[in-house]
Design a protein around this motif. Structure first.
Motif, PDB file in Angstrom:
ATOM      1  N   SER A 149      12.792   9.487  -6.041  1.00  0.00           N
ATOM      2  CA  SER A 149      13.596   8.393  -5.496  1.00  0.00           C
ATOM      3  C   SER A 149      12.743   7.151  -5.292  1.00  0.00           C
ATOM      4  N   VAL A 150      13.439   6.023  -5.139  1.00  0.00           N
ATOM      5  CA  VAL A 150      12.791   4.721  -4.954  1.00  0.00           C
ATOM      6  C   VAL A 150      13.435   4.023  -3.767  1.00  0.00           C
ATOM      7  N   ARG A 151      12.585   3.460  -2.915  1.00  0.00           N
ATOM      8  CA  ARG A 151      13.042   2.577  -1.834  1.00  0.00           C
ATOM      9  C   ARG A 151      12.194   1.323  -1.934  1.00  0.00           C
TER      10      ARG A 151
ATOM     11  N   TYR B 116       8.383   2.036  -2.505  1.00  0.00           N
ATOM     12  CA  TYR B 116       7.959   3.356  -2.052  1.00  0.00           C
ATOM     13  C   TYR B 116       8.575   4.384  -2.991  1.00  0.00           C
TER      14      TYR B 116
ATOM     15  N   GLU C  43       8.879   8.381  -4.129  1.00  0.00           N
ATOM     16  CA  GLU C  43       8.651   9.779  -3.765  1.00  0.00           C
ATOM     17  C   GLU C  43       8.739  10.619  -5.029  1.00  0.00           C
TER      18      GLU C  43
ATOM     19  N   SER D 158       2.896   3.967  -2.888  1.00  0.00           N
ATOM     20  CA  SER D 158       3.307   2.652  -2.418  1.00  0.00           C
ATOM     21  C   SER D 158       2.818   1.614  -3.420  1.00  0.00           C
TER      22      SER D 158
ATOM     23  N   SER E 216      17.498  -1.083  -5.207  1.00  0.00           N
ATOM     24  CA  SER E 216      17.234  -0.737  -3.810  1.00  0.00           C
ATOM     25  C   SER E 216      17.137  -1.996  -2.952  1.00  0.00           C
TER      26      SER E 216
ATOM     27  N   LYS F 160      19.811  -2.251  -0.214  1.00  0.00           N
ATOM     28  CA  LYS F 160      19.139  -1.792   1.017  1.00  0.00           C
ATOM     29  C   LYS F 160      19.299  -0.279   1.189  1.00  0.00           C
ATOM     30  N   SER F 161      19.024   0.447   0.083  1.00  0.00           N
ATOM     31  CA  SER F 161      19.226   1.893   0.127  1.00  0.00           C
ATOM     32  C   SER F 161      18.220   2.605  -0.758  1.00  0.00           C
ATOM     33  N   GLU F 162      18.124   3.909  -0.548  1.00  0.00           N
ATOM     34  CA  GLU F 162      17.290   4.751  -1.387  1.00  0.00           C
ATOM     35  C   GLU F 162      18.031   5.028  -2.691  1.00  0.00           C
ATOM     36  N   ILE F 163      17.329   4.873  -3.822  1.00  0.00           N
ATOM     37  CA  ILE F 163      17.945   5.068  -5.127  1.00  0.00           C
ATOM     38  C   ILE F 163      17.378   6.336  -5.760  1.00  0.00           C
ATOM     39  N   MET F 164      18.248   7.266  -6.086  1.00  0.00           N
ATOM     40  CA  MET F 164      17.817   8.516  -6.701  1.00  0.00           C
ATOM     41  C   MET F 164      17.643   8.329  -8.206  1.00  0.00           C
TER      42      MET F 164
END
Length: 402
Positions: free
Chosen positions: A195-197, A216, A218, A226, A383, A387-391
């Motif tokens: 995922s990407v934030r 960020y 993951e 980062s 993102s 303003k959200s986490e993108i899978m």
């Protein structure tokens, strides 16, 4: 006897002014064709290489004297020009960003598969020997499990000689420089981002694109990365890495200041865009100052290439680049691993491309790898907007780890 790959070059712009001399020196590549809208650039290419020249990429792709095509046209044409070559059963290497949407990248990969030809996504700093050595150490687990990656770069990208249109199409630094940084992180981290934030924005309204981002990532195994990038030409992160730049050159410490001064002068012109267009034409292939960009260092000293500062943290130590290799920090202290400078950048890229085609070797930076990197870059933009986490859904592992 060395088999030579006959290469057609799509787009004789500013990048070509630097790329073509590098490619022409390679013994395994022969430049046999080029396509561009500018007649004087075509004429020079024909004189220099006794090569075929065309006013359209589509026409060049039909030549029987071309085995592969290097796509260096503006970003919005990468997909259509790559597909034109692939449909004519030409192997393709395409400059970053691979495309400007995932749908385009998918279409490119499908076309390569259908016609049984190679598609390579270039050029990124994951080709650099120190970055590859970092991955080798991580993969060996001699320092235990990978925990996180930190990559930071403060550069002058927004005040380099790109037209406003090019800046807009590349979303500033995100699609132009992001592939370098994302590829570094993906290579070291094993490839598969979960995922990407992120945050990205426009810090100078006179340059129509995102000039900075913080991301960020993951990874699927729980490691994180980062990514910080600023293209506003104030602080230069070369100050943190012995003054060395992306090609291993000693950078001019006033390069950022000169870049900003150049654009400040343009802004007082009656027509900023006209003045910029005139300068850009001078710097393009066939121009009066071909390949010469403002603020570039004339240093001939070459050390290891640096794309900013990257630090890798594992359970039993940290790794970062040194001027000649890597520093590894453990309980025993700091040690340096010297790395033969070797091939990097576009030479390494073209060698991988050549070996994949001529010797039927696996292509690491293939179209699927490029699509996965593009997905992360687009995830940064999405993102920031939402303003959200993108899978992520199009990720691939390193070829030797699938």
């Amino acid at each position: 006897m060395l088999q030579v790959l006959r290469l057609g070059f799509a787009g004789l712009g500013m990048a070509a002014g630097r790329l073509i001399p590098e490619i022409a020196r390679l013994p395994f590549i022969k430049l046999t064709a080029a396509a561009d809208l500018r007649a004087h650039a075509r004429e020079k290419f024909h004189r220099e290489f006794a090569a075929e020249v065309y006013d359209s990429v589509e026409a060049m792709c039909q030549s029987p004297n071309v085995d592969a095509v290097y796509v260096a046209t503006p970003h919005e044409f990468h997909a259509s020009h790559a597909i034109a070559a692939l449909e004519n059963r030409k192997h393709v290497i395409v400059e970053k960003p691979m495309a400007v949407s995932l749908d385009e990248a998918e279409a490119m990969n499908r076309c390569a598969d259908e016609h049984g030809v190679k598609l390579m996504a270039g050029h990124t700093h994951s080709f650099d020997p120190p970055v590859r050595k970092m991955r080798e150490i991580v993969r060996s687990e001699e320092l235990g499990r990978l925990l996180m990656i930190s990559s930071t770069y403060y550069k002058d990208h927004m005040y380099r000689p790109f037209s406003d249109h090019d800046i807009k199409m590349s979303r500033g630094v995100v699609l132009n420089q992001g592939p370098h940084q994302v590829d570094i992180a993906r290579l070291i981290g094993g490839g598969k981002v979960r995922s990407v934030r992120a945050m990205a924005g426009v810090g100078d309204p006179l340059r129509p694109g995102e000039g900075h981002y913080t991301g960020y990532l993951e990874f699927e195994d729980g490691a994180a990365a980062s990514l910080v990038y600023s293209g506003y030409a104030y602080f230069d992160s070369a100050e943190l890495v012995w003054g060395l730049g992306e090609g291993g050159e000693l950078k001019d410490p006033e390069r950022h200041l000169k870049a900003r001064q150049f654009f400040r002068r343009l802004r007082v012109e009656p027509s900023q865009q006209k003045a910029l267009d005139e300068k850009l034409e001078q710097w393009r292939y066939g121009g009066s100052s071909e390949g010469q960009w403002t603020g570039e260092s004339s240093s001939r000293e070459k050390r290891q290439p640096f794309f900013g500062l990257t630090v890798v943290t594992c359970e039993k130590g940290d790794i970062r680049q040194s001027p000649d290799g890597l520093f590894v920090y453990t309980e025993e202290g700091k040690k340096e691993i010297t790395i033969v400078r070797g091939t990097h950048g576009r030479e390494a890229e073209l060698k991988e491309f050549y070996d994949a085609i001529v010797h039927n070797r696996p292509l690491f930076h293939d179209g699927r790898w490029g699509e996965a990197t593009l997905e992360v870059c687009l995830g940064i933009l999405r993102s920031a907007a939402e303003k959200s986490e993108i899978m992520m859904t199009h990720q691939v592992a390193l070829p030797d780890e699938k």
